[in-house]
Design a protein around this motif. Sequence first.
Motif, PDB file in Angstrom:
ATOM      1  N   HIS A 190      23.165  94.600 -41.133  1.00 17.05           N
ATOM      2  CA  HIS A 190      23.776  94.870 -39.833  1.00 17.05           C
ATOM      3  C   HIS A 190      22.795  94.565 -38.707  1.00 17.05           C
ATOM      4  O   HIS A 190      23.196  94.306 -37.597  1.00 17.05           O
ATOM      5  CB  HIS A 190      24.255  96.321 -39.760  1.00 17.05           C
ATOM      6  CG  HIS A 190      23.159  97.322 -39.832  1.00 17.05           C
ATOM      7  ND1 HIS A 190      22.507  97.621 -41.000  1.00 17.05           N
ATOM      8  CD2 HIS A 190      22.581  98.065 -38.856  1.00 17.05           C
ATOM      9  CE1 HIS A 190      21.576  98.523 -40.753  1.00 17.05           C
ATOM     10  NE2 HIS A 190      21.596  98.814 -39.467  1.00 17.05           N
ATOM     11  N   VAL A 191      21.507  94.577 -39.002  1.00 15.93           N
ATOM     12  CA  VAL A 191      20.493  94.289 -37.994  1.00 15.93           C
ATOM     13  C   VAL A 191      19.998  92.850 -38.121  1.00 15.93           C
ATOM     14  O   VAL A 191      19.879  92.138 -37.133  1.00 15.93           O
ATOM     15  CB  VAL A 191      19.301  95.266 -38.134  1.00 15.93           C
ATOM     16  CG1 VAL A 191      18.219  94.950 -37.126  1.00 15.93           C
ATOM     17  CG2 VAL A 191      19.782  96.695 -37.966  1.00 15.93           C
ATOM     18  N   ARG A 192      19.708  92.450 -39.356  1.00 17.10           N
ATOM     19  CA  ARG A 192      19.214  91.110 -39.629  1.00 17.10           C
ATOM     20  C   ARG A 192      19.970  90.543 -40.810  1.00 17.10           C
ATOM     21  O   ARG A 192      19.543  90.679 -41.954  1.00 17.10           O
ATOM     22  CB  ARG A 192      17.708  91.162 -39.930  1.00 17.10           C
ATOM     23  CG  ARG A 192      16.913  91.586 -38.728  1.00 17.10           C
ATOM     24  CD  ARG A 192      15.438  91.470 -38.974  1.00 17.10           C
ATOM     25  NE  ARG A 192      14.758  91.901 -37.765  1.00 17.10           N
ATOM     26  CZ  ARG A 192      13.654  92.597 -37.740  1.00 17.10           C
ATOM     27  NH1 ARG A 192      13.063  92.931 -38.857  1.00 17.10           N
ATOM     28  NH2 ARG A 192      13.107  92.951 -36.598  1.00 17.10           N
ATOM     29  N   LEU A 235      21.195  96.859 -46.969  1.00 17.15           N
ATOM     30  CA  LEU A 235      19.937  97.452 -46.525  1.00 17.15           C
ATOM     31  C   LEU A 235      19.637  97.142 -45.066  1.00 17.15           C
ATOM     32  O   LEU A 235      19.268  98.018 -44.298  1.00 17.15           O
ATOM     33  CB  LEU A 235      18.778  96.971 -47.418  1.00 17.15           C
ATOM     34  CG  LEU A 235      17.403  97.538 -47.098  1.00 17.15           C
ATOM     35  CD1 LEU A 235      17.385  99.057 -47.263  1.00 17.15           C
ATOM     36  CD2 LEU A 235      16.356  96.895 -48.005  1.00 17.15           C
ATOM     37  N   SER A 236      19.807  95.879 -44.665  1.00 17.89           N
ATOM     38  CA  SER A 236      19.438  95.537 -43.282  1.00 17.89           C
ATOM     39  C   SER A 236      20.331  94.484 -42.650  1.00 17.89           C
ATOM     40  O   SER A 236      20.038  94.010 -41.556  1.00 17.89           O
ATOM     41  CB  SER A 236      17.995  95.047 -43.244  1.00 17.89           C
ATOM     42  OG  SER A 236      17.859  93.855 -43.983  1.00 17.89           O
ATOM     43  N   SER A 273      12.539  92.359 -50.319  1.00 17.11           N
ATOM     44  CA  SER A 273      13.846  92.875 -50.725  1.00 17.11           C
ATOM     45  C   SER A 273      14.276  92.300 -52.070  1.00 17.11           C
ATOM     46  O   SER A 273      14.782  93.032 -52.930  1.00 17.11           O
ATOM     47  CB  SER A 273      14.905  92.553 -49.668  1.00 17.11           C
ATOM     48  OG  SER A 273      14.624  93.217 -48.466  1.00 17.11           O
ATOM     49  N   ASN A 296      11.666 100.127 -42.758  1.00 14.60           N
ATOM     50  CA  ASN A 296      12.729 100.685 -43.601  1.00 14.60           C
ATOM     51  C   ASN A 296      12.861  99.918 -44.909  1.00 14.60           C
ATOM     52  O   ASN A 296      13.121 100.509 -45.956  1.00 14.60           O
ATOM     53  CB  ASN A 296      14.060 100.708 -42.858  1.00 14.60           C
ATOM     54  CG  ASN A 296      14.150 101.864 -41.886  1.00 14.60           C
ATOM     55  OD1 ASN A 296      13.381 102.814 -41.944  1.00 14.60           O
ATOM     56  ND2 ASN A 296      15.092 101.777 -40.971  1.00 14.60           N
ATOM     57  N   THR A 297      12.687  98.599 -44.856  1.00 13.83           N
ATOM     58  CA  THR A 297      12.732  97.807 -46.083  1.00 13.83           C
ATOM     59  C   THR A 297      11.581  98.206 -46.996  1.00 13.83           C
ATOM     60  O   THR A 297      11.762  98.410 -48.196  1.00 13.83           O
ATOM     61  CB  THR A 297      12.687  96.302 -45.754  1.00 13.83           C
ATOM     62  OG1 THR A 297      13.804  95.979 -44.919  1.00 13.83           O
ATOM     63  CG2 THR A 297      12.730  95.456 -47.008  1.00 13.83           C
ATOM     64  N   LYS A 314      22.088  92.795 -47.757  1.00 15.35           N
ATOM     65  CA  LYS A 314      22.932  92.956 -46.567  1.00 15.35           C
ATOM     66  C   LYS A 314      23.167  94.437 -46.278  1.00 15.35           C
ATOM     67  O   LYS A 314      23.128  94.863 -45.128  1.00 15.35           O
ATOM     68  CB  LYS A 314      24.254  92.223 -46.774  1.00 15.35           C
ATOM     69  CG  LYS A 314      25.113  92.143 -45.529  1.00 15.35           C
ATOM     70  CD  LYS A 314      26.257  91.168 -45.699  1.00 15.35           C
ATOM     71  CE  LYS A 314      27.357  91.759 -46.525  1.00 15.35           C
ATOM     72  NZ  LYS A 314      28.565  90.930 -46.597  1.00 15.35           N
ATOM     73  N   GLN A 318      10.667  98.682 -37.031  1.00 14.18           N
ATOM     74  CA  GLN A 318      11.489  99.699 -37.708  1.00 14.18           C
ATOM     75  C   GLN A 318      12.284  99.139 -38.884  1.00 14.18           C
ATOM     76  O   GLN A 318      12.316  99.738 -39.951  1.00 14.18           O
ATOM     77  CB  GLN A 318      12.450 100.356 -36.708  1.00 14.18           C
ATOM     78  CG  GLN A 318      13.277 101.469 -37.314  1.00 14.18           C
ATOM     79  CD  GLN A 318      12.458 102.685 -37.702  1.00 14.18           C
ATOM     80  OE1 GLN A 318      11.734 103.217 -36.883  1.00 14.18           O
ATOM     81  NE2 GLN A 318      12.570 103.126 -38.931  1.00 14.18           N
ATOM     82  N   VAL A 319      12.926  97.997 -38.712  1.00 19.64           N
ATOM     83  CA  VAL A 319      13.736  97.432 -39.801  1.00 19.64           C
ATOM     84  C   VAL A 319      12.843  97.019 -40.962  1.00 19.64           C
ATOM     85  O   VAL A 319      13.159  97.286 -42.130  1.00 19.64           O
ATOM     86  CB  VAL A 319      14.587  96.247 -39.296  1.00 19.64           C
ATOM     87  CG1 VAL A 319      15.314  95.571 -40.443  1.00 19.64           C
ATOM     88  CG2 VAL A 319      15.576  96.722 -38.243  1.00 19.64           C
ATOM     89  N   ARG A 320      11.728  96.391 -40.663  1.00 16.75           N
ATOM     90  CA  ARG A 320      10.806  95.998 -41.736  1.00 16.75           C
ATOM     91  C   ARG A 320      10.241  97.224 -42.444  1.00 16.75           C
ATOM     92  O   ARG A 320      10.101  97.234 -43.665  1.00 16.75           O
ATOM     93  CB  ARG A 320       9.682  95.132 -41.173  1.00 16.75           C
ATOM     94  CG  ARG A 320      10.153  93.776 -40.742  1.00 16.75           C
ATOM     95  CD  ARG A 320       9.014  92.973 -40.185  1.00 16.75           C
ATOM     96  NE  ARG A 320       9.492  91.682 -39.709  1.00 16.75           N
ATOM     97  CZ  ARG A 320       8.721  90.643 -39.505  1.00 16.75           C
ATOM     98  NH1 ARG A 320       7.433  90.722 -39.698  1.00 16.75           N
ATOM     99  NH2 ARG A 320       9.241  89.516 -39.088  1.00 16.75           N
TER     100      ARG A 320
END
Length: 177
Positions: free
Chosen positions: A30-32, A27-28, A5, A97-98, A25, A93-95
């Motif tokens: 809310h999850v991490r 980008l991700s 990131s 998306n990054t 923040k 999924q989160v990774r």
Amino acid sequence: MLELSILGFLSEEPLHGYELKERIKALSGHVRPVSDGALYPAITRLVDAGKLDQRTAPGSSAAPRRILSLTDRGREDLLERLRHPKQAEITDQVRFNTLLAFLRHLPDRQEQAAVLRRRLDFLRTPASFFYRDGEPVRAEDSGDLFREGMLRVARATGEAERAWLTEAITRLEAAAP
């Protein structure tokens, strides 16, 4: 993924630490969520490795700000991370998306398509959140209203993602020289 990131956002423009944190923040977060205790040591590691440059600029108030920018070495590292993502960056999924957020920086469309193909192959493998006798449990067979909901939403999301991946791979391959 934090380093990816950092490299990805700084490949777009120089930023100071707070701006960088806000973009990560968004980008991700809310999850991490990203903490200062993780972000600033990662920035220091990248500066020490010659992947980022930093300079001091006057702040909007009294305190000076550190402006970070990507070096040639940092750009090479970013491209390598995009070309050859770790398996967890494909399956999580989160990774993913990054990774997807910065894949456009990889100049070769065939390499972009190869990354998407890895995700598509992963999504085509039968899986579930729940197993019975070693087999994935289908939503209709869960016997639990809430697990059924989880499984139905996951199935719909997976179908939509597989359709998009198939379309994107086709478009990338058609545009490749």
